[in-house]
Design an enzyme around this catalytic site. Structure first.
Site, mmCIF file in Angstrom:
data_model
loop_
_atom_site.group_PDB
_atom_site.id
_atom_site.type_symbol
_atom_site.label_atom_id
_atom_site.label_comp_id
_atom_site.label_asym_id
_atom_site.label_seq_id
_atom_site.Cartn_x
_atom_site.Cartn_y
_atom_site.Cartn_z
ATOM 1 N N ARG A 175 -16.505 4.490 6.558
ATOM 2 C CA ARG A 175 -15.579 3.769 5.724
ATOM 3 C C ARG A 175 -14.276 3.310 6.561
ATOM 4 O O ARG A 175 -13.642 2.212 6.228
ATOM 5 C CB ARG A 175 -15.046 4.662 4.765
ATOM 6 C CG ARG A 175 -15.880 4.837 3.399
ATOM 7 C CD ARG A 175 -15.307 5.591 2.601
ATOM 8 N NE ARG A 175 -16.270 5.759 1.436
ATOM 9 C CZ ARG A 175 -16.053 4.811 0.274
ATOM 10 N NH1 ARG A 175 -15.064 4.354 -0.180
ATOM 11 N NH2 ARG A 175 -16.989 4.976 -0.813
ATOM 12 N N GLU A 187 0.824 -1.041 0.084
ATOM 13 C CA GLU A 187 0.020 0.125 -0.027
ATOM 14 C C GLU A 187 0.840 1.071 -0.097
ATOM 15 O O GLU A 187 1.923 1.406 0.622
ATOM 16 C CB GLU A 187 -0.930 0.021 1.210
ATOM 17 C CG GLU A 187 -1.497 1.105 1.664
ATOM 18 C CD GLU A 187 -2.576 1.762 0.528
ATOM 19 O OE1 GLU A 187 -3.274 1.144 -0.070
ATOM 20 O OE2 GLU A 187 -2.293 2.995 0.357
ATOM 21 N N GLN A 188 0.413 2.244 -0.934
ATOM 22 C CA GLN A 188 1.393 3.358 -0.927
ATOM 23 C C GLN A 188 1.461 4.330 0.434
ATOM 24 O O GLN A 188 2.311 5.094 0.628
ATOM 25 C CB GLN A 188 0.740 4.179 -2.066
ATOM 26 C CG GLN A 188 -0.621 4.661 -2.085
ATOM 27 C CD GLN A 188 -0.655 5.526 -3.239
ATOM 28 O OE1 GLN A 188 -0.101 5.693 -4.134
ATOM 29 N NE2 GLN A 188 -1.988 6.115 -3.368
ATOM 30 N N TYR A 194 -27.628 8.277 5.264
ATOM 31 C CA TYR A 194 -28.103 7.068 6.132
ATOM 32 C C TYR A 194 -27.246 7.049 7.197
ATOM 33 O O TYR A 194 -25.974 7.601 7.213
ATOM 34 C CB TYR A 194 -27.657 5.951 5.125
ATOM 35 C CG TYR A 194 -26.511 5.591 4.401
ATOM 36 C CD1 TYR A 194 -25.364 5.060 5.078
ATOM 37 C CD2 TYR A 194 -26.347 6.032 3.110
ATOM 38 C CE1 TYR A 194 -24.215 5.123 4.359
ATOM 39 C CE2 TYR A 194 -25.256 5.932 2.280
ATOM 40 C CZ TYR A 194 -24.064 5.478 3.039
ATOM 41 O OH TYR A 194 -22.806 5.169 2.290
HETATM 42 C C1 LIG Z 1 -19.068 9.254 -2.967
HETATM 43 C C2 LIG Z 1 -18.941 7.839 -3.200
HETATM 44 C C3 LIG Z 1 -19.639 6.875 -2.713
HETATM 45 C C4 LIG Z 1 -19.623 5.274 -2.633
HETATM 46 N N1 LIG Z 1 -20.574 4.625 -2.091
HETATM 47 C C5 LIG Z 1 -20.281 3.395 -2.254
HETATM 48 C C6 LIG Z 1 -21.199 2.457 -1.581
HETATM 49 O O1 LIG Z 1 -21.954 2.802 -0.859
HETATM 50 N N2 LIG Z 1 -21.105 1.123 -1.708
HETATM 51 C C7 LIG Z 1 -19.837 0.653 -2.500
HETATM 52 O O2 LIG Z 1 -20.011 -0.674 -2.621
HETATM 53 N N3 LIG Z 1 -19.195 1.478 -3.142
HETATM 54 C C8 LIG Z 1 -19.417 2.854 -2.973
HETATM 55 N N4 LIG Z 1 -18.332 3.599 -3.527
HETATM 56 C C9 LIG Z 1 -17.270 3.085 -4.522
HETATM 57 C C10 LIG Z 1 -16.256 2.477 -3.648
HETATM 58 O O3 LIG Z 1 -15.721 3.655 -2.722
HETATM 59 C C11 LIG Z 1 -15.037 2.265 -4.493
HETATM 60 O O4 LIG Z 1 -15.567 1.093 -5.595
HETATM 61 C C12 LIG Z 1 -14.103 1.103 -3.506
HETATM 62 O O5 LIG Z 1 -13.564 2.032 -2.789
HETATM 63 C C13 LIG Z 1 -12.928 0.708 -4.646
HETATM 64 O O6 LIG Z 1 -12.167 -0.104 -3.990
HETATM 65 P P1 LIG Z 1 -10.767 -0.453 -4.359
HETATM 66 O O7 LIG Z 1 -10.200 -1.248 -3.321
HETATM 67 O O8 LIG Z 1 -10.981 -1.126 -5.775
HETATM 68 O O9 LIG Z 1 -10.005 0.980 -4.747
HETATM 69 P P2 LIG Z 1 -9.568 2.155 -3.742
HETATM 70 O O10 LIG Z 1 -10.705 2.214 -2.588
HETATM 71 O O11 LIG Z 1 -9.319 3.472 -4.588
HETATM 72 O O12 LIG Z 1 -8.030 1.481 -3.057
HETATM 73 C C14 LIG Z 1 -7.113 1.780 -3.895
HETATM 74 C C15 LIG Z 1 -5.789 1.586 -2.825
HETATM 75 O O13 LIG Z 1 -4.628 1.391 -3.658
HETATM 76 C C16 LIG Z 1 -3.641 2.264 -3.209
HETATM 77 N N5 LIG Z 1 -2.851 2.769 -4.200
HETATM 78 C C17 LIG Z 1 -2.822 3.441 -5.259
HETATM 79 N N6 LIG Z 1 -1.932 3.498 -6.066
HETATM 80 C C18 LIG Z 1 -0.916 2.731 -5.491
HETATM 81 C C19 LIG Z 1 0.377 2.332 -5.882
HETATM 82 N N7 LIG Z 1 0.854 2.749 -7.030
HETATM 83 N N8 LIG Z 1 1.137 1.564 -5.006
HETATM 84 C C20 LIG Z 1 0.582 1.143 -3.993
HETATM 85 N N9 LIG Z 1 -0.771 1.399 -3.399
HETATM 86 C C21 LIG Z 1 -1.443 2.292 -4.389
HETATM 87 C C22 LIG Z 1 -4.492 3.455 -2.638
HETATM 88 O O14 LIG Z 1 -3.966 4.149 -1.591
HETATM 89 C C23 LIG Z 1 -5.711 2.925 -1.971
HETATM 90 O O15 LIG Z 1 -5.484 2.248 -0.648
HETATM 91 C C24 LIG Z 1 -18.586 5.222 -3.478
HETATM 92 C C25 LIG Z 1 -17.518 6.153 -3.979
HETATM 93 C C26 LIG Z 1 -17.974 7.232 -3.878
HETATM 94 C C27 LIG Z 1 -16.819 8.335 -4.521
#
Ligand SMILES: Cc1cc2nc3c(=O)[nH]c(=O)nc-3n(C[C@H](O)[C@H](O)[C@H](O)COP(=O)(O)OP(=O)(O)OC[C@H]3O[C@@H](n4cnc5c(N)ncnc54)[C@H](O)[C@@H]3O)c2cc1C
Length: 389
Positions: free
Chosen positions: A104, A30-31, A210
């Site tokens: 979150r 993780e970055q 909510y």
């Molecule tokens: C306003 C809003 C409301 C939402 N509500 C919902 C909801 O109610 N329910 C739902 O299911 N989804 C919801 N979502 C969507 C959800 O937040 C995302 O789909 C989800 O967080 C994606 O998870 P992820 O782990 O794929 O990516 P991220 O959560 O973006 O995690 C990516 C991780 O990778 C790390 N990273 C990035 N680049 C690098 C690198 N080069 N090297 C190492 N680490 C790196 C980042 O620091 C981060 O920790 C919402 C989104 C928004 C914007």
């Protein structure tokens, strides 16, 4: 098999847990200097909660999660509920897992606490990947490098892994902005708001709220079209007055909730078109890295959790043929994720209709057909992503 997961967000951490459970040697890079999510609320529907429960997380989820009773679709001006779809006991009984609302930070913390600490490497920003036969070398900004049999890019919408696999292509600003706020319960107790998700639909915007953090805070998100703000950051501060001005004329409860914000943050909503494929050689993607979507089905994180469960089941079933497992992973996961990307984009239009004949037809359909009824939502909530036969 050594698996390196890039990204310790909800997708990366839950994938790590599924892959560890399946018997693989998993490390998460993780970055950020520590695991944890900022930002406000997140809804986790039964299709994702059943997978987390299977990982043994139910006691921790019950401790911090809120179990909503319903989803209300409401009118922006008079507050009328057009449709009240159940998501409480009825949904839990029908689909075998509850619907949760989380802060979150609470969700990230409980996922992070479940992954053995020695397997999580913070302050590791991936910069490069180099294929070496059946293995891949991952290089990090801090000078470290690791060799893995499989690299999983769970690094979000701006994924470096995606960039390295498929070249540069920036996410699109959708034109929608979101102001977010967490309102302490003491400020709004008098409103006596049902433990439910409330979605108020109006011209060029909608408004969602909510309860989270065991009912201590109301998570509020105000989504508006025609935004000029283009930065994506959970920590960019906005002005409560701007949000109030944008919701001029909306129902008094909407305006009371905005006025109760202790502070507000503004986020520009981005998305990307579906990718033709998610993997190349011994590298694959999951979550927002391969299928970011507008949050209007509340499914982005849920789909990332499903991805990890499916990937773990497939690798467990075909440990000697990683390429076949990755092909099958895409075949199974891509149609569902694409459907949800499209449904989310479609909800943007549905939720933001100006008052007029189209809006009246939508309201009529919501009131009569119940598009969130148990029967109609089975394809989404009833799905078990770990079943991959
Ligand atoms: C306003 C809003 C409301 C939402 N509500 C919902 C909801 O109610 N329910 C739902 O299911 N989804 C919801 N979502 C969507 C959800 O937040 C995302 O789909 C989800 O967080 C994606 O998870 P992820 O782990 O794929 O990516 P991220 O959560 O973006 O995690 C990516 C991780 O990778 C790390 N990273 C990035 N680049 C690098 C690198 N080069 N090297 C190492 N680490 C790196 C980042 O620091 C981060 O920790 C919402 C989104 C928004 C914007």
């Amino acid at each position: 098999m050594k698996i390196a997961i890039i990204g310790g967000g909800i997708g990366g951490l839950s994938a790590a847990l599924h892959l560890l459970n399946a018997g693989f040697d998993v490390q998460v890079y993780e970055q950020a200097p520590r695991i944890g999510e900022i930002g406000a609320g997140i809804q986790i529907s039964p299709n994702a909660s059943r997978l987390l429960i299977r990982l043994g997380l139910k006691p921790a989820m019950d401790k911090v999660g809120v179990r909503p009773q319903a989803v209300h679709q409401r009118r922006w001006d008079d507050g009328r509920t057009l449709q009240r779809a159940p998501v409480g006991l009825e949904v839990e009984t029908a689909f075998g897992a509850p619907y949760y609302h989380f802060h979150r930070g609470d969700l990230a913390e409980l996922l992070g606490a479940a992954v053995p600490a020695e397997r999580v490497h913070c302050s590791h920003r991936l910069v490069d990947l180099e294929p070496k036969g059946e293995r891949v070398i991952a290089r990090f900004e801090n000078g470290a490098s690791v060799k893995a049999d499989l690299v999983v890019g769970a690094d979000g919408i701006h994924s470096r892994v995606r960039h390295l696999l498929f070249g540069p292509e920036k996410p699109r600003f959708t034109g929608c902005v979101a102001w977010r706020g967490l309102v302490p319960v003491e400020r709004i107790r008098h409103l006596d708001i049902e433990i439910a998700s409330h979605n108020w639909m109006g011209p060029d915007g909608h408004f969602v709220h909510y309860w989270v953090a065991g009912g201590q805070f109301m998570n509020v998100v105000c989504i508006a079209e025609h935004g000029t703000w283009t930065s994506e950051s959970w920590t960019s501060r906005g002005e409560v007055a701007d949000a109030l001005a944008r919701y001029e004329g909306w129902h008094p409860s909407v305006r009371t909730l905005i006025a109760a914000f202790p502070e507000t943050f503004i986020w520009a909503l981005h998305d990307r078109l579906p990718l033709p494929c998610w993997s190349d050689g011994r590298v694959t993607l999951l979550g927002d890295a391969c299928h970011p979507m507008l949050p209007f089905m509340a499914q982005g994180a849920a789909q990332s959790i499903e991805d990890g469960a499916a990937l773990a089941s497939l690798l467990k079933a075909m440990p000697d043929d990683v390429s076949a497992a990755l092909r099958r992973y895409e075949e199974i996961r891509k149609p569902r994720a694409t459907r949800l990307q499209e449904a989310s984009a479609n909800n943007r239009k549905r939720f933001h209709l100006p008052d007029g004949p189209e809006q009246q037809a939508r309201d009529e359909a919501m009131a009569t057909s119940g598009d969130r009824s148990i029967a109609n939502i089975g394809w989404l909530y009833g799905h078990d992503a770990s079943v991959v036969a």
